[in-house]
Design an enzyme around this catalytic site. Sequence first.
Site, mmCIF file in Angstrom:
data_model
loop_
_atom_site.group_PDB
_atom_site.id
_atom_site.type_symbol
_atom_site.label_atom_id
_atom_site.label_comp_id
_atom_site.label_asym_id
_atom_site.label_seq_id
_atom_site.Cartn_x
_atom_site.Cartn_y
_atom_site.Cartn_z
ATOM 1 N N THR A 223 39.835 -90.218 -14.551
ATOM 2 C CA THR A 223 40.940 -89.295 -14.283
ATOM 3 C C THR A 223 40.394 -87.877 -14.184
ATOM 4 O O THR A 223 39.189 -87.641 -14.339
ATOM 5 C CB THR A 223 41.983 -89.347 -15.416
ATOM 6 N N LYS B 35 30.673 -77.726 -12.335
ATOM 7 C CA LYS B 35 29.425 -78.471 -12.166
ATOM 8 C C LYS B 35 28.217 -77.629 -12.564
ATOM 9 O O LYS B 35 27.271 -78.117 -13.198
ATOM 10 C CB LYS B 35 29.289 -78.930 -10.715
ATOM 11 N N ASP C 74 35.657 -76.246 -9.029
ATOM 12 C CA ASP C 74 34.897 -77.480 -9.179
ATOM 13 C C ASP C 74 33.407 -77.201 -9.253
ATOM 14 O O ASP C 74 32.684 -77.790 -10.072
ATOM 15 C CB ASP C 74 35.220 -78.415 -8.003
#
Length: 811
Positions: free
Chosen positions: A552, A679, A675
Amino acid sequence: MKVLKFGGTSVGSVKSILSLKKIVENEARSEDIIVVVSALGGITDKLITTAQLALRHDGKWKEEFNTMVDRHHKMIDTIITDTKKRVILFNKVDALFEQLKSIYFGVYLIHDLSEKTENAIVSYGEQLSSVIVATLIRGAKWYESRDFIKTERKNNKNTLDSELTNKLVRDTFSDLPHISLVPGFISRDRDTDETTNLGRGGSDYTAAILAAALNANALEIWTDVDGFMTADPRVIKSAYTINELSYIEAMELCNFGAKVIYPPTIYPVCVKNIPIKVRNTFNPNYPGTTIKNKIDDDNKLIKGISSINGTALITVTGLSMVGVIGVNRRIFTALADEGISVFMVSQASSENSTSIGVKEEDADEAVKVLNKEFSAEIEDGAMFPMHAKKGLATVAIVGDNMKHAAGISGKLFGTLGRSGISVIACAQGASETNISFVVKSEYLRKSLNVLHDSFFLSEYKVLNLFICGIGTVGSKLIEQICKQYNELKERNQLKLNVVGIASSKNAIFNRDGLNLSNYRETLKSSEPSSPEKLRDHIVEMNIFNSVFVDCTASKEIASLYQNFLEHNISVIAANKLAASGEYDKYAQLKKTALRRGVKFRFETNVGAGLPIIGTINDLRNSGDKILKIEAVLSGTLNFIFNEISATVPFSETVRRAKEQGYSEPDPRIDLSGTDVVRKLVILAREAGYRVEQADVEKHLFVPQKYFEGSVEEFWKRLPDLDTDFENKRKALEKEDKRWRFVATLDGNHTSVELKAIDLNHPFYNLEGSNNIVLLTTERYKEYPMLIQGYGAGASVTAAGVFANIMSIANI
């Protein structure tokens, strides 16, 4: 000659007793046999229950008595077809029941049930079954076992008089019939001629006594199982029958809960080196388990795992015990005098405490006895009052090959520790064939399963998976598991057991494994779930070798990781939120996984299926230091800037990325650089730097106002950027450059930025949704290490998650 013993289940039904007849007649074709039988299944308990009713002056004893009569009558009516034999048998059986009824009536009248009377009552079970079987088997000669099985009274117990019994057995069977029929269990006191018995399971003992006295070729115990199992098959589905055991191994397994044969059975035949065969009346063609002195070609370290639930541990402790001679003698003598059996002892080398294992039902009485025995010491404060810890279970691993094999105990306790199972007490005898330990009862199933798996008793290594999230990544992962399931079983002896699946609204569980062919339909019809309910259910299932797989992007699900790791459940996360969230929480997850001996893996957080995090960890573990990281980490953004052209505007490339499954459900997460920031933070942390998301310097290419409002509003306004992007694209094209959204770690500085890359740069020819990472280290300084490949897509990400699962399975 051989002796065949048939247990209660073997004479408990018409089907089983006819199977007994067939087995006996088949065996009798080749040699003389003695058949020993137990009472019909459940009758011994019924005899005792009825006696208790009569003792309480409860008239229901007559109903119970009539039920027993009716059961035996129906059995005779069904299996004895010869009218004359049936009439004779009915007369014998009814005469026995008349005697029994008189005894019950006496108990009812005088309100007394002595040991002598109870012994007489329970003897009728074998008397009745043996005359029925003797009539059923053509040519069988019935013997009265009380004439040759003799006991004597010692320490308030009836014990076998071996010397007299052996002599009488040899005299009785000096002229051996082809088929002899003997009732098991029953005996007679040598001095008083009163009926006694050899204890529950005594029919096995009767058979062993006969086999040893007559030097039989073999003793066969016919029961309702195929033989000794590696573990309790009701708990461990992969348990299987053990082909051969030594006498010692069989004894150890019997003493610790393997209710296959009565433990005293082994000694008489062991002395004579007579093999014991355990066979199944309901599966007579199966070879079963052979118990003998020496096992050939035996390479298994342990043979089986046995257990006793309902254990209580009593600790006798006090400073006065140190160096004092006779304390243990007093402990065991006091308990023995009250008929309390101790099956395990664990003592500290300091001698100030001794822990003893007893049955839970004996615990309170044992505490009372010991407090009385040491009352003077307790009053003086030299010893502490005894206490019993209940709700425990005792587990034993058994095997002759454990002798002198280094590391067995280490492997045992290490395996238990990694599974979050605390050992409360342990004991190992000098014979080194048994290591016993005590755990909480709630951990018994888990202990048995993890040890069965760890010591290669299972055909397959099992990994139990809880998969959360059935979106694009989760559903692809389940597809891949289904596709690889059989091959992994055959090639790797690995069984991936999906025991739980959760969507955003529902969850389903099955500790034996879910049917993956229709899990979506099953989920729809299941009860609503929530992150809290999901957590509680997974923890309560307490399954060994369990792994939680998060597919998820949920903050609530990520918040469950710490609890799972604390309960020794490994975590694999495609979800980036935990590893990129607050540094202290990230560090705590890593420390917890290390401390608990489980795994926290999140390789797909960066680069989908690319081995980026693993490579960084390998470099650091080998002593290298990461100096700089330059990376294109968003497959979505790389796809967008590779697709953009004179005919494909910026807004259309974003829409294509969404349609082809490269972007997050909300593309603004990709366009905002969020995002990539996550990372980069993850890579920086894995490289050894303390970095928070707020520390990353952001140079974004989409104005802030586009990230406000709903997703629908975003899609409507997005084309407004097309003209500006096209003008900039044309300018780049003239300079022979391309856009790349680059994440950089340089020392302690981190940044993300849309850069114009010239054709000499390694990032220039990066195609499609690929990712690329340049690692500059102390070893790879002049020529940085380059990792490149697919960096987005559900299938690739699912494959990366699958690889993480396999990395746990192979450890």
